[in-house]
Design an enzyme around this catalytic site. Structure first.
Site, mmCIF file in Angstrom:
data_model
loop_
_atom_site.group_PDB
_atom_site.id
_atom_site.type_symbol
_atom_site.label_atom_id
_atom_site.label_comp_id
_atom_site.label_asym_id
_atom_site.label_seq_id
_atom_site.Cartn_x
_atom_site.Cartn_y
_atom_site.Cartn_z
ATOM 1 N N GLY A 52 -24.005 57.317 49.392
ATOM 2 C CA GLY A 52 -22.810 57.783 48.695
ATOM 3 C C GLY A 52 -21.752 56.709 48.655
ATOM 4 N N HIS A 76 -13.803 55.591 47.179
ATOM 5 C CA HIS A 76 -12.984 54.604 46.485
ATOM 6 C C HIS A 76 -13.181 53.197 47.017
ATOM 7 C CE1 HIS A 76 -10.885 56.755 43.521
ATOM 8 N NE2 HIS A 76 -10.421 57.671 44.355
ATOM 9 N N LYS A 86 -19.183 51.779 50.201
ATOM 10 C CA LYS A 86 -20.470 52.229 49.706
ATOM 11 C C LYS A 86 -21.332 52.392 50.947
ATOM 12 C CE LYS A 86 -23.887 50.770 46.235
ATOM 13 N NZ LYS A 86 -24.967 51.520 46.823
ATOM 14 N N VAL A 87 -22.021 53.520 51.065
ATOM 15 C CA VAL A 87 -22.812 53.773 52.264
ATOM 16 C C VAL A 87 -24.287 53.867 51.885
ATOM 17 C CG1 VAL A 87 -23.138 55.294 54.257
ATOM 18 C CG2 VAL A 87 -20.841 54.927 53.342
ATOM 19 N N ASP A 115 -7.024 61.284 55.072
ATOM 20 C CA ASP A 115 -8.001 61.491 54.005
ATOM 21 C C ASP A 115 -8.984 62.598 54.388
ATOM 22 O OD1 ASP A 115 -9.209 61.064 51.559
ATOM 23 O OD2 ASP A 115 -10.191 59.182 52.114
HETATM 24 P P1 ADP Z 1 -15.286 55.784 51.335
HETATM 25 O O1 ADP Z 1 -14.385 55.160 52.346
HETATM 26 O O2 ADP Z 1 -15.594 54.865 50.210
HETATM 27 O O3 ADP Z 1 -14.786 57.127 50.865
HETATM 28 P P2 ADP Z 1 -17.189 57.177 53.048
HETATM 29 O O4 ADP Z 1 -17.208 56.656 54.440
HETATM 30 O O5 ADP Z 1 -16.412 58.438 52.828
HETATM 31 O O6 ADP Z 1 -16.717 56.027 52.045
HETATM 32 O O7 ADP Z 1 -18.700 57.401 52.569
HETATM 33 C C1 ADP Z 1 -19.012 57.764 51.232
HETATM 34 C C2 ADP Z 1 -20.093 58.843 51.202
HETATM 35 O O8 ADP Z 1 -21.295 58.351 51.816
HETATM 36 C C3 ADP Z 1 -19.741 60.112 51.972
HETATM 37 O O9 ADP Z 1 -18.994 61.020 51.181
HETATM 38 C C4 ADP Z 1 -21.123 60.660 52.328
HETATM 39 O O10 ADP Z 1 -21.672 61.365 51.230
HETATM 40 C C5 ADP Z 1 -21.951 59.388 52.551
HETATM 41 N N1 ADP Z 1 -21.994 59.021 53.986
HETATM 42 C C6 ADP Z 1 -21.043 58.329 54.644
HETATM 43 N N2 ADP Z 1 -21.363 58.138 55.937
HETATM 44 C C7 ADP Z 1 -22.558 58.734 56.123
HETATM 45 C C8 ADP Z 1 -23.429 58.899 57.275
HETATM 46 N N3 ADP Z 1 -23.103 58.383 58.466
HETATM 47 N N4 ADP Z 1 -24.580 59.583 57.099
HETATM 48 C C9 ADP Z 1 -24.896 60.104 55.899
HETATM 49 N N5 ADP Z 1 -24.121 59.997 54.793
HETATM 50 C C10 ADP Z 1 -22.956 59.319 54.883
HETATM 51 MG MG MG Z 2 -14.675 58.917 51.766
#
Ligand code: ADP
Ligand code: MG
Length: 312
Positions: free
Chosen positions: A43, A46, A49-50, A161
Site C-alpha cells: 500500500g 501520501h 510506499k510499503v 494522522d
Molecule cells: P504513508 O505514510 O505513506 O501513509 P503507511 O505507513 O500508512 O504510509 O502505509 C501505507 C499502507 O501500506 C497502509 O495503509 C497499509 O495498507 C499498508 N501497510 C503499511 N504498513 C504495513 C504493515 N506493517 N503490514 C501490512 N501492511 C502495511
Molecule cells: Mg498512512
C-alpha cells in the site's frame, strides 16, 4: 577467550555500547538489501510506499516476511522528517503499535528503508469492507486503538494522522497503530504544536482548531479517533466515508474552498451522522470526541474505560 571476556566486561561497564557495535555484522536490526526478496506491494499513502519482502539470508526460502517502508520521493527536507519517523517508531514498544524491526541502508547512500513487522490483513481500510463486523468487535478494535494511543500520549507524542488507513490488522482480534509519519513530540509544559502544511493534510480527520489555527494537541488526536471510530462503525464504506459525508453536508464546495467550507460547517456544530446500527452510547462517545472545546474532549484513558463499560 580472554578477548571475549574483556569484550563482555567492556559491554557490562558500558551498557550503551550495543553488542552489534562491538561485533560488526551481527546487528539484527541491520537488513541487507541483497537478502530482501520482493513479494508484493502492500500500500501507499501520501509520503511512503510499503512493500512485502521475504528477508532470506539463507537464500532457501526459509526467511521471514517483513513490511518495508520507503519514501516516495527523496529530498532534503522530507528526508529529515523520515529519519524522525524511524527514530520514533524505534522508541515505541506496545502491543497495539506496529513493531519496528530495523533499517536497510543502501551502500554508500543515505537512502534508508524502514523494516517493520508484516501485518497480514493490511489496514482497517482493506479489512473492514470485506467482513461486516459486529458492534462488539468494532469496540474491541476501538479500545485497542485507545490503548496504543494512550501509550503514545504518555510518551508526549501526538500522532496527527489517526485514521482507519493507518491502523493495521494482525488478526480478527488484534489491531495496531502504524504510520508515525506526522507524529510530533510535545515538550513538557507545552500543550500544542503549530504547523503550516500544504494541501495534502487529512483535513476531514482534523479537529476544528487544527483547521482554523493549525494547533495540534493531545485533544486533536481524540477528535481524529472519533472520526476513526466512525470509519470502523461504517466498515470503511466509501459511500459513508468522512470526505463523502462532509462534502454532502457542504453542498460539494471543492478545491481551495474545502477547508473554509468544513470550518463553517463545524462552527455550526454540524458533525458526522450516527452510523446505522451504532448504539446510542457509542454515538455519544464519538460526539464528545468532536467537542468544539478541546479541553472538553475525553482522554484516551477515559475512552478506554468508557468503551470497557459499554462492552460489558
Ligand atoms: P504513508 O505514510 O505513506 O501513509 P503507511 O505507513 O500508512 O504510509 O502505509 C501505507 C499502507 O501500506 C497502509 O495503509 C497499509 O495498507 C499498508 N501497510 C503499511 N504498513 C504495513 C504493515 N506493517 N503490514 C501490512 N501492511 C502495511
Ligand atoms: Mg498512512
Amino acid at each position: 577467550r580472554t578477548v571475549l571476556r574483556e569484550l563482555t566486561e567492556i559491554m557490562i561497564k558500558n551498557p550503551d555500547i550495543s553488542p552489534s557495535e562491538a561485533l560488526p555484522g551481527s546487528d539484527p536490526s541491520v537488513f541487507h538489501k541483497r537478502y530482501l526478496k520482493k513479494m508484493r506491494d502492500l500500500g501507499e499513502g501520501h509520503f511512503g510506499k510499503v512493500t512485502l519482502y521475504l528477508y532470506d539470508p539463507a537464500n532457501d526460502g526459509t526467511g521471514e516476511r517483513v513490511a518495508v517502508k520507503a519514501l516516495k520521493q527523496e529530498g532534503g527536507h522530507v528526508h529529515e522528517g523520515w529519519m524522525k519517523e524511524i527514530e520514533i517508531l524505534k522508541s515505541l514498544y506496545h502491543s497495539n503499535i506496529v513493531k519496528y524491526k530495523g533499517c536497510c541502508t543502501e551502500l554508500g547512500g543515505q537512502v534508508v528503508q524502514l523494516i517493520m513487522e508484516y501485518l497480514p490483513l493490511g489496514s482497517l481500510r482493506e479489512y473492514l469492507p470485506k467482513r461486516k463486523l459486529g458492534v462488539p468487535q468494532c469496540l474491541l478494535f476501538a479500545q485497542q486503538i485507545c490503548q496504543g494511543m494512550d501509550y503514545l500520549h504518555s510518551k508526549r507524542y501526538i500522532h496527527r494522522d489517526l485514521a482507519a488507513r493507518n491502523v493495521l490488522v494482525e488478526n480478527d482480534s488484534l489491531v495496531k497503530i502504524g504510520d508515525f509519519g506526522l507524529t510530533k513530540y510535545i515538550p513538557e509544559g507545552e500543550i500544542y504544536y503549530r504547523v503550516r502544511e500544504d494541501g495534502d493534510s487529512p483535513v476531514f480527520w482534523y479537529a476544528i482548531e487544527c483547521l482554523k489555527e493549525s494547533k495540534f494537541s493531545f485533544s486533536s488526536d481524540i477528535w481524529s479517533f472519533g472520526i476513526t471510530l466512525y470509519e470502523i462503525l461504517t466498515c470503511c464504506d466509501h459511500r459513508q466515508s468522512p470526505p463523502t459525508k462532509f462534502f454532502e453536508m457542504m453542498g460539494n464546495v471543492q478545491g481551495q474552498m474545502t477547508v473554509m467550507g468544513l470550518i463553517k460547517l463545524l462552527e455550526k456544530q454540524r458533525r458526522l451522522p450516527c452510523p446505522r446500527e451504532c448504539p446510542h452510547e457509542v454515538n455519544m462517545l464519538m460526539q464528545q470526541c468532536w467537542h468544539a472545546e478541546p479541553s472538553e474532549r475525553p482522554s484516551f484513558k477515559c475512552l478506554t474505560e468508557r468503551i470497557d463499560a459499554i462492552r460489558q
